[in-house]
Motif scaffolding. Sequence first.
Motif, PDB file in Angstrom:
ATOM      1  N   HIS A   1       0.818  -1.211   0.000  1.00 54.91           N
ATOM      2  CA  HIS A   1       0.000   0.000   0.000  1.00 54.91           C
ATOM      3  C   HIS A   1       0.856   1.267   0.000  1.00 54.91           C
ATOM      4  N   ILE A   2       1.927   1.233   0.760  1.00 57.11           N
ATOM      5  CA  ILE A   2       2.745   2.445   0.863  1.00 57.11           C
ATOM      6  C   ILE A   2       3.514   2.712  -0.429  1.00 57.11           C
ATOM      7  N   ARG A   3       3.815   1.660  -1.178  1.00 59.68           N
ATOM      8  CA  ARG A   3       4.510   1.841  -2.460  1.00 59.68           C
ATOM      9  C   ARG A   3       3.636   2.588  -3.468  1.00 59.68           C
TER      10      ARG A   3
ATOM     11  N   ILE B   1       5.055  10.385   2.024  1.00 58.76           N
ATOM     12  CA  ILE B   1       4.785   9.696   3.281  1.00 58.76           C
ATOM     13  C   ILE B   1       4.694  10.687   4.432  1.00 58.76           C
ATOM     14  N   VAL B   2       3.606  10.581   5.186  1.00 59.86           N
ATOM     15  CA  VAL B   2       3.464  11.301   6.446  1.00 59.86           C
ATOM     16  C   VAL B   2       3.628  10.274   7.558  1.00 59.86           C
ATOM     17  N   GLN B   3       4.629  10.458   8.385  1.00 62.35           N
ATOM     18  CA  GLN B   3       4.902   9.515   9.473  1.00 62.35           C
ATOM     19  C   GLN B   3       4.448  10.125  10.799  1.00 62.35           C
ATOM     20  N   VAL B   4       3.440   9.498  11.426  1.00 67.09           N
ATOM     21  CA  VAL B   4       2.881   9.998  12.681  1.00 67.09           C
ATOM     22  C   VAL B   4       3.702   9.451  13.852  1.00 67.09           C
ATOM     23  N   VAL B   5       4.135  10.365  14.701  1.00 67.78           N
ATOM     24  CA  VAL B   5       4.983  10.019  15.834  1.00 67.78           C
ATOM     25  C   VAL B   5       4.357  10.558  17.113  1.00 67.78           C
ATOM     26  N   ARG B   6       4.222   9.722  18.090  1.00 66.54           N
ATOM     27  CA  ARG B   6       3.598  10.123  19.367  1.00 66.54           C
ATOM     28  C   ARG B   6       4.586  10.873  20.242  1.00 66.54           C
TER      29      ARG B   6
ATOM     30  N   THR C   1      11.671   4.614   0.499  1.00 72.13           N
ATOM     31  CA  THR C   1      12.423   5.669   1.186  1.00 72.13           C
ATOM     32  C   THR C   1      12.970   6.723   0.231  1.00 72.13           C
ATOM     33  N   ALA C   2      12.661   6.581  -1.070  1.00 68.47           N
ATOM     34  CA  ALA C   2      13.002   7.643  -2.024  1.00 68.47           C
ATOM     35  C   ALA C   2      11.896   8.691  -2.076  1.00 68.47           C
ATOM     36  N   LYS C   3      10.746   8.376  -1.471  1.00 71.12           N
ATOM     37  CA  LYS C   3       9.619   9.306  -1.461  1.00 71.12           C
ATOM     38  C   LYS C   3       9.885  10.433  -0.465  1.00 71.12           C
ATOM     39  N   PRO C   4       9.287  11.609  -0.694  1.00 68.64           N
ATOM     40  CA  PRO C   4       9.423  12.693   0.291  1.00 68.64           C
ATOM     41  C   PRO C   4       8.713  12.344   1.592  1.00 68.64           C
ATOM     42  N   PHE C   5       9.320  12.722   2.728  1.00 66.64           N
ATOM     43  CA  PHE C   5       8.797  12.423   4.060  1.00 66.64           C
ATOM     44  C   PHE C   5       8.393  13.710   4.771  1.00 66.64           C
ATOM     45  N   LEU C   6       7.323  13.618   5.566  1.00 67.23           N
ATOM     46  CA  LEU C   6       6.952  14.678   6.498  1.00 67.23           C
ATOM     47  C   LEU C   6       6.576  13.997   7.807  1.00 67.23           C
TER      48      LEU C   6
END
Length: 370
Positions: A93-95, A100-105, A198-203
């Motif tokens: 799914h992520i591919r 990518i938005v990575q939610v961090v607590r 991991t080549a995708k932009p991250f936020l």
Amino acid sequence: MSLSIGIVGLPNVGKSTLFNALTKKSVPAENYPFCTIDPSVGVVAVPDDRLWRLSEFSKSEKTIPAAVEFTDIAGLVKGASEGEGLGNQFLSHIRETDAIVQVVRIFEDENVIHVNAKIDPLKDIEVINLELVLADLQTATKRKHSLGKEVKAGKKEAIIEAGLLEKIIPALETGKLASTVIADEFEAPFLKQLCLITAKPFLYVLNKKAGARNLDEEATDGKMDLRWAALESFFKSVNAGHVIVDAGVEQELKDLDEVDKREMREGLGSHDDGTDMLIKRGYDLLGLITYFTTGTDETRAWTIKKGWTAPEAGTAIHTDFRDKFVRAEVIEWETLLKAGSYAAARDKGLLRTEGKEYVVKDGDVIEFKI
């Protein structure tokens, strides 16, 4: 234009709560042909005050905002790259997403169990990123082996791709994201074809909680939490963007009007609408900008990629605007408002006639001539 942002995170970090808050900002499907009925996908309006000011200016019957797609992806656990939990489903799914938005607590709450039994946001990021890196390493290594015969045969394209993989694989083996590898103009198309996660932009989205102990807040002794300091240091070292959101508050407020939202948010000690900022940052993360069309029937925000020429931008409306393009009348949105009317803007020479080479700017108001 359909571009999607995948929301990922460990269990119990607030990922689904955030998604539910975002989907309250969903747009009517009839205005967006790429809308989906998938419950894990939300197409949400991009907050843009310029659109509403132009709509009021033109006394438009309809106002249609730009939109961006968010996908709630199954929670990741350690070992996902080896198929643990919903690992294979998660990775497939992520591919399919573009960013990518990575939610961090970043909140402490004994009533909300953390999968690792302790709050350490940097460690959480490391767990997720490592799983993504390991998945990419499998993909890159497999691809390198499959290129062997073509490289030996001296095929130019295979040699270029193999050279790219010779840079990517060592980076992944040391735990670095594929985005840290710089591909030259010949390698860039092959990097895109590899579909590395991991080549995708991250936020990074840092999820706090009203009434709880949040790591970004000073302790009673006035000192900053060392875990927060480590997190800030990490963001600076990798030049990563982040947004702070109280997903729980935003979900509670999602059914209220703007006035009630403001009052309730202040009462809960949360003063910013982090979801609006997230949507805007996500839009920018995808390399998107907005131009406008406006009139009495409709004022609409159109989504295009940065750097598109006027004929390319016209395809957001219809392919005829590219294939039959003659010229475009262009004016900056605020200049149009200050002029008072299109007629006044034309009389003052503020409307520009642009040709096929014109690169559209964010905030342009355009009328295409075909």
